[in-house]
Design a protein around this motif. Structure first.
Motif, PDB file in Angstrom:
ATOM      1  N   GLN A 120      11.990   0.664  11.533  1.00 61.98           N
ATOM      2  CA  GLN A 120      10.818  -0.011  10.511  1.00 61.98           C
ATOM      3  C   GLN A 120      10.366  -0.791  11.364  1.00 61.98           C
ATOM      4  OE1 GLN A 120      12.809  -1.580   7.144  1.00 61.98           O
ATOM      5  NE2 GLN A 120      14.615  -0.128   7.502  1.00 61.98           N
ATOM      6  N   VAL A 121       8.736  -0.992  10.976  1.00 65.27           N
ATOM      7  CA  VAL A 121       7.903  -1.546  11.838  1.00 65.27           C
ATOM      8  C   VAL A 121       7.119  -2.355  10.740  1.00 65.27           C
ATOM      9  CG1 VAL A 121       7.675  -0.386  13.712  1.00 65.27           C
ATOM     10  CG2 VAL A 121       6.084   0.016  12.110  1.00 65.27           C
ATOM     11  N   ARG A 122       6.231  -3.469  11.087  1.00 69.14           N
ATOM     12  CA  ARG A 122       5.304  -4.370  10.172  1.00 69.14           C
ATOM     13  C   ARG A 122       4.303  -3.394   9.788  1.00 69.14           C
ATOM     14  NH1 ARG A 122       3.723  -8.484  13.138  1.00 69.14           N
ATOM     15  NH2 ARG A 122       1.973  -8.837  11.681  1.00 69.14           N
ATOM     16  N   PRO A 123       3.652  -3.497   8.558  1.00 74.83           N
ATOM     17  CA  PRO A 123       2.262  -2.379   8.460  1.00 74.83           C
ATOM     18  C   PRO A 123       1.405  -2.470   9.531  1.00 74.83           C
ATOM     19  CG  PRO A 123       3.310  -3.471   6.406  1.00 74.83           C
ATOM     20  CD  PRO A 123       4.204  -4.169   7.590  1.00 74.83           C
ATOM     21  N   GLN A 124       1.188  -3.865  10.103  1.00 75.65           N
ATOM     22  CA  GLN A 124       0.267  -3.934  11.192  1.00 75.65           C
ATOM     23  C   GLN A 124       0.695  -3.546  12.407  1.00 75.65           C
ATOM     24  OE1 GLN A 124       1.889  -6.314   9.345  1.00 75.65           O
ATOM     25  NE2 GLN A 124       0.446  -7.626   8.509  1.00 75.65           N
ATOM     26  N   GLU A 125       1.590  -3.022  12.423  1.00 72.69           N
ATOM     27  CA  GLU A 125       2.062  -2.371  13.902  1.00 72.69           C
ATOM     28  C   GLU A 125       2.272  -0.759  13.913  1.00 72.69           C
ATOM     29  OE1 GLU A 125       5.929  -4.341  14.298  1.00 72.69           O
ATOM     30  OE2 GLU A 125       4.895  -6.284  15.239  1.00 72.69           O
ATOM     31  N   ILE A 126       2.164  -0.071  12.619  1.00 77.08           N
ATOM     32  CA  ILE A 126       2.397   1.301  12.516  1.00 77.08           C
ATOM     33  C   ILE A 126       1.324   2.142  13.125  1.00 77.08           C
ATOM     34  CG2 ILE A 126       1.188   1.457  10.238  1.00 77.08           C
ATOM     35  CD1 ILE A 126       4.498   3.045  10.915  1.00 77.08           C
ATOM     36  N   ALA A 127       1.568   2.945  13.918  1.00 77.05           N
ATOM     37  CA  ALA A 127       0.568   3.942  14.574  1.00 77.05           C
ATOM     38  C   ALA A 127      -0.229   4.504  13.776  1.00 77.05           C
ATOM     39  CB  ALA A 127       1.377   4.925  15.406  1.00 77.05           C
ATOM     40  N   GLY A 128      -1.401   4.767  14.074  1.00 77.28           N
ATOM     41  CA  GLY A 128      -2.298   5.467  13.168  1.00 77.28           C
ATOM     42  C   GLY A 128      -2.063   6.777  12.955  1.00 77.28           C
ATOM     43  N   ASP A 129      -1.156   7.545  14.030  1.00 78.37           N
ATOM     44  CA  ASP A 129      -0.831   9.088  13.488  1.00 78.37           C
ATOM     45  C   ASP A 129       0.550   9.167  12.668  1.00 78.37           C
ATOM     46  OD1 ASP A 129       0.865   8.074  15.446  1.00 78.37           O
ATOM     47  OD2 ASP A 129       0.658   9.910  16.834  1.00 78.37           O
ATOM     48  N   VAL A 130       0.969   8.257  12.204  1.00 82.25           N
ATOM     49  CA  VAL A 130       2.135   8.479  11.181  1.00 82.25           C
ATOM     50  C   VAL A 130       1.829   8.307   9.816  1.00 82.25           C
ATOM     51  CG1 VAL A 130       4.250   7.077  10.628  1.00 82.25           C
ATOM     52  CG2 VAL A 130       3.498   6.978  12.970  1.00 82.25           C
ATOM     53  N   VAL A 131       2.465   9.259   9.031  1.00 84.04           N
ATOM     54  CA  VAL A 131       2.136   9.335   7.496  1.00 84.04           C
ATOM     55  C   VAL A 131       3.043   8.240   6.815  1.00 84.04           C
ATOM     56  CG1 VAL A 131       2.721  10.745   5.414  1.00 84.04           C
ATOM     57  CG2 VAL A 131       1.985  11.814   7.577  1.00 84.04           C
ATOM     58  N   THR A 132       2.187   7.356   6.148  1.00 85.02           N
ATOM     59  CA  THR A 132       2.807   6.115   5.325  1.00 85.02           C
ATOM     60  C   THR A 132       2.289   6.675   3.874  1.00 85.02           C
ATOM     61  OG1 THR A 132       0.621   5.004   5.635  1.00 85.02           O
ATOM     62  CG2 THR A 132       2.542   4.529   7.396  1.00 85.02           C
ATOM     63  N   MET A 133       2.950   5.753   3.109  1.00 86.36           N
ATOM     64  CA  MET A 133       2.589   5.882   1.724  1.00 86.36           C
ATOM     65  C   MET A 133       1.033   5.815   1.533  1.00 86.36           C
ATOM     66  SD  MET A 133       5.159   6.700   0.317  1.00 86.36           S
ATOM     67  CE  MET A 133       4.398   6.938  -1.397  1.00 86.36           C
ATOM     68  N   TYR A 137       3.329   7.398  -4.948  1.00 88.39           N
ATOM     69  CA  TYR A 137       4.599   7.058  -5.626  1.00 88.39           C
ATOM     70  C   TYR A 137       4.382   8.009  -7.066  1.00 88.39           C
ATOM     71  CZ  TYR A 137       5.578   3.235  -2.386  1.00 88.39           C
ATOM     72  OH  TYR A 137       5.807   2.540  -1.223  1.00 88.39           O
ATOM     73  N   PRO A 138       5.773   8.204  -7.422  1.00 87.96           N
ATOM     74  CA  PRO A 138       5.812   9.045  -8.602  1.00 87.96           C
ATOM     75  C   PRO A 138       4.732   8.851  -9.849  1.00 87.96           C
ATOM     76  CG  PRO A 138       7.768   8.304  -8.126  1.00 87.96           C
ATOM     77  CD  PRO A 138       7.012   7.681  -7.077  1.00 87.96           C
ATOM     78  N   PRO A 139       4.496   7.615 -10.069  1.00 86.03           N
ATOM     79  CA  PRO A 139       3.568   7.412 -11.198  1.00 86.03           C
ATOM     80  C   PRO A 139       2.055   7.964 -10.845  1.00 86.03           C
ATOM     81  CG  PRO A 139       4.647   5.228 -11.128  1.00 86.03           C
ATOM     82  CD  PRO A 139       4.914   6.174  -9.850  1.00 86.03           C
ATOM     83  N   ASP A 140       1.655   8.124  -9.554  1.00 84.06           N
ATOM     84  CA  ASP A 140       0.414   8.785  -8.993  1.00 84.06           C
ATOM     85  C   ASP A 140       0.478   9.963  -8.740  1.00 84.06           C
ATOM     86  OD1 ASP A 140      -0.815   6.233  -9.351  1.00 84.06           O
ATOM     87  OD2 ASP A 140       0.052   5.722  -7.482  1.00 84.06           O
ATOM     88  N   ALA A 141       1.586  10.812  -8.758  1.00 87.58           N
ATOM     89  CA  ALA A 141       1.515  12.135  -8.411  1.00 87.58           C
ATOM     90  C   ALA A 141       0.973  13.312  -9.559  1.00 87.58           C
ATOM     91  CB  ALA A 141       3.293  12.383  -8.466  1.00 87.58           C
ATOM     92  N   ASP A 142       0.497  14.075  -8.830  1.00 85.38           N
ATOM     93  CA  ASP A 142      -0.531  15.101  -9.468  1.00 85.38           C
ATOM     94  C   ASP A 142      -0.573  16.165  -8.305  1.00 85.38           C
ATOM     95  OD1 ASP A 142      -2.205  16.904 -10.681  1.00 85.38           O
ATOM     96  OD2 ASP A 142      -3.447  15.072 -11.548  1.00 85.38           O
ATOM     97  N   ALA A 143       0.403  17.006  -8.550  1.00 88.88           N
ATOM     98  CA  ALA A 143       0.300  18.239  -7.363  1.00 88.88           C
ATOM     99  C   ALA A 143      -0.858  19.210  -7.436  1.00 88.88           C
ATOM    100  CB  ALA A 143       1.422  19.166  -7.672  1.00 88.88           C
ATOM    101  N   ALA A 144      -1.488  19.181  -8.662  1.00 87.72           N
ATOM    102  CA  ALA A 144      -2.772  20.153  -8.708  1.00 87.72           C
ATOM    103  C   ALA A 144      -4.024  19.400  -7.985  1.00 87.72           C
ATOM    104  CB  ALA A 144      -3.247  20.377 -10.307  1.00 87.72           C
ATOM    105  N   GLN A 145      -3.841  18.033  -7.910  1.00 87.93           N
ATOM    106  CA  GLN A 145      -4.866  17.130  -7.013  1.00 87.93           C
ATOM    107  C   GLN A 145      -4.326  16.835  -5.464  1.00 87.93           C
ATOM    108  OE1 GLN A 145      -8.003  16.508  -8.235  1.00 87.93           O
ATOM    109  NE2 GLN A 145      -7.263  17.745 -10.089  1.00 87.93           N
ATOM    110  N   GLY A 146      -3.305  17.709  -5.144  1.00 88.66           N
ATOM    111  CA  GLY A 146      -2.849  17.318  -4.061  1.00 88.66           C
ATOM    112  C   GLY A 146      -2.097  15.866  -3.707  1.00 88.66           C
ATOM    113  N   MET A 147      -1.698  15.182  -4.642  1.00 90.65           N
ATOM    114  CA  MET A 147      -1.038  13.998  -4.664  1.00 90.65           C
ATOM    115  C   MET A 147       0.513  14.385  -4.976  1.00 90.65           C
ATOM    116  SD  MET A 147      -3.801  11.969  -4.782  1.00 90.65           S
ATOM    117  CE  MET A 147      -3.602  10.327  -5.306  1.00 90.65           C
ATOM    118  N   ILE A 148       1.180  14.029  -3.589  1.00 92.41           N
ATOM    119  CA  ILE A 148       2.624  14.432  -3.666  1.00 92.41           C
ATOM    120  C   ILE A 148       3.495  13.284  -3.698  1.00 92.41           C
ATOM    121  CG2 ILE A 148       4.063  15.693  -2.017  1.00 92.41           C
ATOM    122  CD1 ILE A 148       1.816  17.498  -3.436  1.00 92.41           C
ATOM    123  N   SER A 149       4.346  13.408  -4.628  1.00 92.84           N
ATOM    124  CA  SER A 149       5.365  12.197  -4.829  1.00 92.84           C
ATOM    125  C   SER A 149       6.200  12.208  -3.685  1.00 92.84           C
ATOM    126  CB  SER A 149       6.203  12.335  -6.033  1.00 92.84           C
ATOM    127  OG  SER A 149       7.293  11.412  -5.987  1.00 92.84           O
TER     128      SER A 149
END
Length: 141
Positions: A48-61, A82-94
């Motif tokens: 776990q790292v602070r959001p300001q420290e995450i590398a730009g090549d890492v998948v985050t939410m 997150y689940p409320p925004d999920a829509d597989a047809a639009q490529g939004m993966i929970s």
């Protein structure tokens, strides 16, 4: 193959807290999925790292990424949400889906592996991150 066993992952401490709380709320409501324990294992094993420290090549939410089947399949864009925004047809993966869990915290160039609800294994190579909230200065997404 357990998604947590693929490789070492890094996530933001904010993503960890939000996902942990999501899993806790689901468990308290009696609506936790069978997959919830896998996601819990992934976030607990990740660095776990602070959001300001995450590398730009890492998948985050809320990262939008370009992925492809490692066997040479078509490329496509997906966004980890997150689940409320999920829509597989639009490529939004929970993140609660096996694919979403497999993508969380991986780096560009790595192959995410998961087992679908049907028992079939899946794999996608992360080719690029098209958008990462933290890289754009949004540390609260």
């Amino acid at each position: 193959m357990s998604p947590a066993a693929n490789f070492h992952r890094t996530i933001t401490d904010l993503d960890h807290v939000r996902i942990f709380n999501l899993l806790r709320r689901q468990a308290a409501a009696g609506s936790a999925s069978d997959h919830a324990s896998v996601l819990a294992e992934v976030i607990d094993a990740a660095d776990q790292v602070r959001p300001q420290e995450i590398a730009g090549d890492v998948v985050t939410m809320y990262s939008k990424l370009r992925v492809a089947d490692p066997a040479g399949g078509d490329e496509r864009s997906v966004t980890l949400v997150y689940p409320p925004d999920a829509d597989a047809a639009q490529g939004m993966i929970s993140v609660l889906s096996p694919l979403g869990t497999a993508l969380l915290g991986v780096r560009v160039g790595e192959v995410a592996h998961w087992q679908g609800a049907d028992g079939k294994p899946g794999a996608l190579t992360v080719l690029a991150i098209e958008f990462q909230p933290e890289a754009s200065g949004d540390y609260t997404a």
